[in-house]
Design a protein around this motif. Structure first.
Motif, short mmCIF file in Angstrom:
data_model
loop_
_atom_site.label_atom_id
_atom_site.label_comp_id
_atom_site.label_asym_id
_atom_site.label_seq_id
_atom_site.Cartn_x
_atom_site.Cartn_y
_atom_site.Cartn_z
N GLU A 116 25.82 -36.24 41.84
CA GLU A 116 25.47 -34.65 41.58
C GLU A 116 24.59 -34.75 41.57
OE1 GLU A 116 24.72 -32.89 38.05
OE2 GLU A 116 24.32 -34.48 38.17
N LEU A 117 23.34 -33.66 41.93
CA LEU A 117 22.20 -33.13 41.65
C LEU A 117 21.61 -34.35 40.72
CD1 LEU A 117 19.98 -31.83 43.26
CD2 LEU A 117 20.14 -29.87 41.46
N LEU A 118 21.61 -34.13 39.40
CA LEU A 118 20.83 -34.33 38.10
C LEU A 118 20.41 -36.07 38.14
CD1 LEU A 118 21.86 -32.13 34.88
CD2 LEU A 118 19.46 -32.06 36.73
N MET A 144 19.27 -37.37 48.85
CA MET A 144 19.57 -35.85 48.22
C MET A 144 20.08 -35.19 49.11
SD MET A 144 17.33 -34.71 45.33
CE MET A 144 18.11 -32.87 46.57
N LEU A 145 21.13 -36.16 50.79
CA LEU A 145 21.65 -35.80 51.59
C LEU A 145 23.60 -35.65 50.85
CD1 LEU A 145 20.10 -36.98 55.48
CD2 LEU A 145 20.09 -34.72 54.62
N GLU A 146 23.12 -36.61 50.01
CA GLU A 146 24.38 -37.16 49.67
C GLU A 146 24.70 -36.24 48.06
OE1 GLU A 146 23.70 -41.54 47.82
OE2 GLU A 146 23.95 -42.06 50.45
N VAL A 147 24.11 -35.16 47.87
CA VAL A 147 23.92 -34.55 46.31
C VAL A 147 25.05 -33.03 47.08
CG1 VAL A 147 23.25 -32.33 45.14
CG2 VAL A 147 21.71 -34.69 45.93
N ASN A 193 26.49 -30.81 37.84
CA ASN A 193 26.76 -30.62 36.66
C ASN A 193 25.94 -30.19 35.39
OD1 ASN A 193 29.21 -30.72 34.92
ND2 ASN A 193 29.99 -32.18 35.36
N SER A 194 26.26 -29.62 34.38
CA SER A 194 25.22 -29.45 33.51
C SER A 194 25.68 -29.32 32.34
CB SER A 194 23.70 -28.82 33.44
OG SER A 194 23.28 -28.95 32.72
N ILE A 224 20.28 -24.13 44.05
CA ILE A 224 20.16 -24.88 43.28
C ILE A 224 20.48 -26.56 43.97
CG2 ILE A 224 20.27 -26.56 41.17
CD1 ILE A 224 20.56 -24.27 39.32
N ILE A 225 21.77 -26.08 44.05
CA ILE A 225 22.10 -26.53 45.07
C ILE A 225 21.72 -26.59 46.82
CG2 ILE A 225 24.59 -27.76 45.84
CD1 ILE A 225 24.41 -28.55 43.21
N ASN A 226 21.80 -25.69 46.73
CA ASN A 226 21.84 -26.05 48.59
C ASN A 226 19.16 -26.03 48.14
OD1 ASN A 226 23.61 -25.23 49.31
ND2 ASN A 226 23.69 -22.74 49.33
#
Length: 484
Positions: A21-23, A230-233, A237-238, A434-436
């Motif tokens: 997850e990004l955060l 970062m490659l695993e993001v 989910n917020s 945000i994701i990309n």
């Protein structure tokens, strides 16, 4: 009710998939930044960054220069950390209070084992200034001596008188003696400068090379780890999703863009400043090369035979400068700039989403108002028709009127649904950016930084290894080429 429907629709976006997850990933990124920062503290200590900041004021800088000048005046054999500090502090011509002041200000809390680099540069500057003044004064004396000798040769002893000739000769002899003294002084100062160069400056630069190599090894580990994270993001989910594109979050995006721009500026400044310093130091060291020795300016500078006549530190600085030119710093700068553009695109998208949300909210309020008005009108008409007990025609008119109003309301509701769909699409687009954007942008930056770090570690390792090999080759009189 409408907000609930939008929230249900958004849950489709937030459905987690395999990956990080990004955060949560960004927290790990921050931890690696802190580790990289901690590794850089050693370089700050070695270069005495805190002391330089304390001397930012003009008066403090003047006072420091005056102390350096006094230290040179009191003891003219300042050349190394051990000898300079002991001899200066034990000098009988210095008061106890002044000894305490100089000890605390000049010789304590060294950033390097080889001594204070900033103070060594300060002493070199002071001696260079003294050398300039001595040479300038000696040149003036020489010119006066030449004029005096020329006048003396043209004088007619019979006309001028023997006394006047003897006086001119005495003055010429005095000028000649002063020239001899000036030459000895210049030679003495030059010896002290070279001693400072070899016994303080040279070991400090090699110690700095070792420190930079350790620092960039840690930087390499941190940036490689950050790139892997970062490659695993895979998802974002917020809890505040659906509400994040407000003014405060747009401000946060703008601040992130500013920080990225500052990061880019600091990185480019680091590269350019290091290059400027090494070039300046190499330019100064090249003055120690005899004019009779050819200073090679063409061909491969790393393997030319004339390097054997250069001071060892000049060879190191020359190779250091040449290697800095080959580091992939432009790739890092471009990646940072590109990421900054992605963040700016996110800021624009958040603005468009906010604008669409305001439009939906306005239509929702208008729908609520129209629905309430319709219900009131329907109730009033119904009450009126019942009380009048009207004819069949009146009832039909009543039904048509209600149907028309209801149809208008339904059309307005469909319009709202369309705008809600646009808002949802806008939110999905923001989510995608945000994701990309974060994954692509950060990954590109960290990948380029990892490559830069790898090349930097290789550069410093090569310079350190070259110096070790050069020490062995010096006794054999052979030349050593630096191999990248």
């Amino acid at each position: 009710m409408l907000n609930l429907e939008r929230a249900r629709a958004l849950r489709v976006i937030d459905t987690p998939t395999k990956g990080r997850e990004l955060l949560e990933a960004l927290k790990d990124i921050e931890d690696h930044f802190i580790k990289a920062y901690d590794s850089g503290l050693e370089i700050s200590r070695m270069l005495e960054a805190s002391r330089v900041q304390c001397l930012s004021g003009l008066e403090e800088i003047k006072e420091s220069s005056n102390k350096l000048a006094r230290s040179i005046t009191w003891n003219r054999s300042l050349s190394s950390r051990s000898s300079s500090s002991k001899s200066l502090l034990s000098s009988s011509s210095v008061s106890s209070s002044m000894r305490t002041e100089l000890k605390s200000d000049l010789f304590d809390d060294y950033g390097m084992d080889a001594g204070s680099h900033s103070l060594t540069l300060g002493r070199l500057y002071a001696w260079e200034k003294k050398l300039y003044e001595e040479v300038k004064a000696g040149e003036q004396t020489r010119k006066t001596y030449v004029r005096k000798c020329s006048r003396l040769r043209s004088q007619d002893s019979a006309e001028e008188g023997l006394h006047f000739v003897d006086k001119s000769r005495a003055e010429a002899n005095d000028l000649h003696s002063r020239i001899s003294v000036a030459l000895r002084s210049v030679e003495s100062i030059s010896d002290r400068i070279q001693k400072l160069r070899d016994e303080e400056l040279q070991p400090q630069l090699y110690e700095l090379l070792h420190g930079l190599m350790r620092n960039w090894k840690m930087m390499l580990e941190s940036h490689e780890a950050q790139n892997r994270v970062m490659l695993e993001v895979k998802y974002f989910n917020s809890r505040a999703y659906g509400k994040f594109s407000n003014d405060s979050h747009r401000l946060a995006t703008l601040q992130l863009e500013a920080e990225l721009d500052n990061w880019h500026s600091c990185f480019t400044a680091y590269v350019s400043t290091q290059k400027a310093y090494i070039e300046a130091l190499g330019g100064w060291l090249s003055k120690f090369v005899s004019p009779n020795v050819e200073f090679c300016s063409s061909g491969d500078p790393l393997v030319l035979p004339c390097r054997i006549h250069w001071p060892p530190l000049l060879v190191t600085c020359h190779d250091w400068s040449a290697c800095l030119e080959k580091l992939p710093h432009k790739t890092v700068a471009c990646a940072m700039k590109s990421f900054g553009k992605d963040i700016h695109a996110l800021w624009n998208q958040q603005g468009e989403e906010q604008q669409q949300k305001r439009k939906v909210d306005g239509l929702s309020k208008e729908l609520d108002r129209r629905t309430l008005a319709f219900q009131r009108a329907e109730r009033r008409i119904l009450e009126s028709k019942i009380s009048e007990q009207g004819s069949e025609m009146s009832v039909r008119n009543f039904i048509e009127d209600i149907a028309e109003r209801k149809n208008e309301l339904e059309m307005f509701r469909k319009r709202l649904d369309v705008e809600q769909g646009k808002h949802l699409a806008s939110m999905k687009e923001t989510h995608g950016i945000i994701i990309n954007g974060f994954q692509r942008g950060f990954s590109s930056v960290f990948e380029s930084l990892a490559e830069f770090s790898k090349a930097t570690v290789k550069m410093y390792s090569g310079l350190v290894t070259y110096r070790k090999n050069a020490k062995t080759a010096e006794n054999n009189g052979s030349n050593v080429s630096y191999m990248e």
